[in-house]
Design an enzyme around this catalytic site. Structure first.
Site, PDB file in Angstrom:
ATOM      1  N   SER A 142       0.660  -1.235  -0.060  1.00  0.00           N
ATOM      2  CA  SER A 142      -0.139  -0.084   0.308  1.00  0.00           C
ATOM      3  C   SER A 142       0.923   1.354  -0.024  1.00  0.00           C
ATOM      4  CB  SER A 142      -0.791  -0.097   1.309  1.00  0.00           C
ATOM      5  OG  SER A 142      -1.246   1.326   1.290  1.00  0.00           O
ATOM      6  N   TYR A 165      -1.733  -0.478  10.381  1.00  0.00           N
ATOM      7  CA  TYR A 165      -1.844  -1.309   8.842  1.00  0.00           C
ATOM      8  C   TYR A 165      -0.573  -0.800   8.117  1.00  0.00           C
ATOM      9  CZ  TYR A 165      -3.873  -1.159   3.881  1.00  0.00           C
ATOM     10  OH  TYR A 165      -3.759  -1.459   2.717  1.00  0.00           O
ATOM     11  N   ALA A 167       2.316  -0.150   9.238  1.00  0.00           N
ATOM     12  CA  ALA A 167       3.397  -0.598   9.698  1.00  0.00           C
ATOM     13  C   ALA A 167       3.601  -2.067   8.874  1.00  0.00           C
ATOM     14  CB  ALA A 167       3.541  -0.661  11.174  1.00  0.00           C
TER      15      ALA A 167
HETATM   16  N1  LIG Z   1      -8.811  -0.906  -1.582  1.00  0.00           N
HETATM   17  C1  LIG Z   1      -7.756   0.044  -1.299  1.00  0.00           C
HETATM   18  O1  LIG Z   1      -7.950   1.052  -1.566  1.00  0.00           O
HETATM   19  C2  LIG Z   1      -6.585  -0.481  -1.267  1.00  0.00           C
HETATM   20  C3  LIG Z   1      -5.465   0.384  -1.097  1.00  0.00           C
HETATM   21  C4  LIG Z   1      -3.991  -0.018  -0.790  1.00  0.00           C
HETATM   22  C5  LIG Z   1      -3.790  -1.259  -0.534  1.00  0.00           C
HETATM   23  N2  LIG Z   1      -4.822  -2.270  -0.614  1.00  0.00           N
HETATM   24  C6  LIG Z   1      -4.538  -3.730  -0.384  1.00  0.00           C
HETATM   25  O2  LIG Z   1      -5.039  -4.422  -1.217  1.00  0.00           O
HETATM   26  C7  LIG Z   1      -5.511  -5.882  -0.894  1.00  0.00           C
HETATM   27  C8  LIG Z   1      -6.896  -6.091  -1.190  1.00  0.00           C
HETATM   28  O3  LIG Z   1      -7.510  -4.978  -0.710  1.00  0.00           O
HETATM   29  P1  LIG Z   1      -9.178  -4.856  -0.997  1.00  0.00           P
HETATM   30  O4  LIG Z   1      -9.769  -3.566  -0.919  1.00  0.00           O
HETATM   31  O5  LIG Z   1      -9.750  -5.802  -1.964  1.00  0.00           O
HETATM   32  O6  LIG Z   1      -9.958  -5.435   0.460  1.00  0.00           O
HETATM   33  P2  LIG Z   1     -11.212  -6.453   0.731  1.00  0.00           P
HETATM   34  O7  LIG Z   1     -11.571  -6.132   2.319  1.00  0.00           O
HETATM   35  O8  LIG Z   1     -12.272  -5.988  -0.089  1.00  0.00           O
HETATM   36  O9  LIG Z   1     -10.654  -7.779   0.548  1.00  0.00           O
HETATM   37  C9  LIG Z   1      -9.592  -8.426   1.371  1.00  0.00           C
HETATM   38  C10 LIG Z   1      -9.877  -9.904   1.330  1.00  0.00           C
HETATM   39  O10 LIG Z   1      -8.972 -10.609   2.159  1.00  0.00           O
HETATM   40  C11 LIG Z   1      -9.849 -11.601   2.647  1.00  0.00           C
HETATM   41  N3  LIG Z   1      -9.197 -11.962   4.034  1.00  0.00           N
HETATM   42  C12 LIG Z   1      -8.879 -11.477   5.293  1.00  0.00           C
HETATM   43  N4  LIG Z   1      -8.139 -12.148   6.118  1.00  0.00           N
HETATM   44  C13 LIG Z   1      -7.930 -13.276   5.715  1.00  0.00           C
HETATM   45  C14 LIG Z   1      -7.359 -14.325   5.712  1.00  0.00           C
HETATM   46  N5  LIG Z   1      -6.753 -14.445   7.033  1.00  0.00           N
HETATM   47  N6  LIG Z   1      -7.212 -15.558   5.122  1.00  0.00           N
HETATM   48  C15 LIG Z   1      -7.665 -15.302   3.796  1.00  0.00           C
HETATM   49  N7  LIG Z   1      -8.218 -14.414   3.306  1.00  0.00           N
HETATM   50  C16 LIG Z   1      -8.565 -13.349   4.268  1.00  0.00           C
HETATM   51  C17 LIG Z   1     -11.068 -11.182   3.266  1.00  0.00           C
HETATM   52  O11 LIG Z   1     -12.084 -11.947   3.400  1.00  0.00           O
HETATM   53  C18 LIG Z   1     -11.252 -10.383   1.709  1.00  0.00           C
HETATM   54  O12 LIG Z   1     -12.107 -11.206   0.793  1.00  0.00           O
HETATM   55  C19 LIG Z   1      -5.496  -5.715   0.745  1.00  0.00           C
HETATM   56  O13 LIG Z   1      -4.094  -6.322   1.064  1.00  0.00           O
HETATM   57  C20 LIG Z   1      -5.364  -4.295   1.034  1.00  0.00           C
HETATM   58  O14 LIG Z   1      -4.423  -3.764   2.203  1.00  0.00           O
HETATM   59  C21 LIG Z   1      -6.349  -1.915  -0.713  1.00  0.00           C
END
Ligand SMILES: NC(=O)c1ccc[n+]([C@@H]2O[C@H](COP(=O)([O-])OP(=O)(O)OC[C@H]3O[C@@H](n4cnc5c(N)ncnc54)[C@H](O)[C@@H]3O)[C@@H](O)[C@H]2O)c1
Length: 257
Positions: A142, A165, A167
């Site tokens: 991120s 987050y 970190a």
């Molecule tokens: N959406 C954003 O703006 C954004 C920005 C920067 C980084 N990210 C990163 O992108 C990635 C995806 O984000 P997103 O927005 O799609 O989030 P999201 O919450 O829509 O999806 C995350 C998925 O991970 C799954 N998950 C959580 N814990 C788990 C575990 N222990 N085992 C297996 N699956 C697990 C959840 O069930 C969920 O389906 C993440 O790593 C997030 O930190 C997102």
């Protein structure tokens, strides 16, 4: 096959995506399916309505190492290969930091750091056991692993980004470099993609937040959830055969000033 097709050819590769039913996970699965790869989507629970046609879903908690190893072994037994691992699952926590309970810290570290580590460790151990020749790992980090959130933009948004987050995402970027170095001899490339704020049409961020974020961002908008896919396809393809240990920040220039 024309040059461009050959460079980005992912046909029949086995791609494993964690967090496969989340906002970005769904798009990632769709993208690799459309490249004719075999896509295995992992998530905690898989609801029928979240399934994308052609994706092979399996339920697993990536922070539970023994179960995870069993699932990875099952994937290899089924497909006889495991080419690309996409560590996309991630969680955050949104209380004010003064009130943050230890359980929230453990949860974020358990998934983002420990879970990502377990996925890489399990993959590499099986890679060795099955004598695979080539692999690629992409970790989703991120911009908040690179810069601090700018709190001035969070006026009406309940989901204020947390220090823990950031970190863990900084940790994911560092783990990317560590494993790029340690796995280079095995012919496994390891890279990260760091998204900026991604607009969520199903659960939109607050309107003030979107306005403030857009003002703060040189490209004057949030990302669409398909705008990370080109970098991921590049990193997992032969086009990136000499690229490892890198973090591609996709944020419309947000972290450039
Ligand atoms: N959406 C954003 O703006 C954004 C920005 C920067 C980084 N990210 C990163 O992108 C990635 C995806 O984000 P997103 O927005 O799609 O989030 P999201 O919450 O829509 O999806 C995350 C998925 O991970 C799954 N998950 C959580 N814990 C788990 C575990 N222990 N085992 C297996 N699956 C697990 C959840 O069930 C969920 O389906 C993440 O790593 C997030 O930190 C997102």
């Amino acid at each position: 096959m024309i040059y461009l097709e050959k460079l980005f050819d992912l046909q029949d590769k086995v791609v494993v995506v964690t967090g496969a039913t989340g906002q970005l996970g769904k798009k990632i699965c769709e993208a690799y399916r459309s490249c004719q790869a075999n896509v295995v989507g992992l998530d905690l629970t898989i609801n029928e309505k979240e399934r994308i046609e052609g994706v092979d879903y399996m339920e697993v908690d990536i922070s539970k190492k023994d179960v995870l190893v069993g699932i990875f072994r099952k994937i290899i037994n089924k497909y006889n290969r495991f080419d690309i691992l996409i560590n996309n699952a991630g969680v955050s926590t949104f209380e004010p930091f003064e009130e943050r309970p230890e359980e929230s810290i453990d949860q974020v570290m358990g998934v983002n750091l420990k879970g990502t580590f377990f996925c890489i460790q399990s993959y590499v151990n099986l890679f060795d056991e099955f004598k695979f020749e080539k692999g690629s790992i992409i970790n989703i980090a991120s911009i908040y692993g690179v810069v601090s959130p700018d709190y001035r933009i969070y006026t009406d948004c309940k989901r204020k980004n947390s220090e823990i987050y950031g970190a863990t995402k900084a940790g994911v970027i560092q783990m990317t470099k560590y494993f790029a170095v340690h796995l280079a001899d095995r012919n496994i490339r390891v890279n990260a993609v760091s998204p900026g704020g991604v607009y969520n049409p199903e659960n939109p961020q607050g309107s003030d937040f979107i306005k403030n974020y857009s003002f703060r961002c040189p490209m004057k908008r949030m990302a669409n959830d398909s705008e990370l896919l080109g970098a991921m396809i590049y990193l997992s393809s032969e086009a990136a055969s000499y690229t490892t240990g890198q973090n591609i920040v996709i944020d419309g220039g947000f972290s450039a000033w």
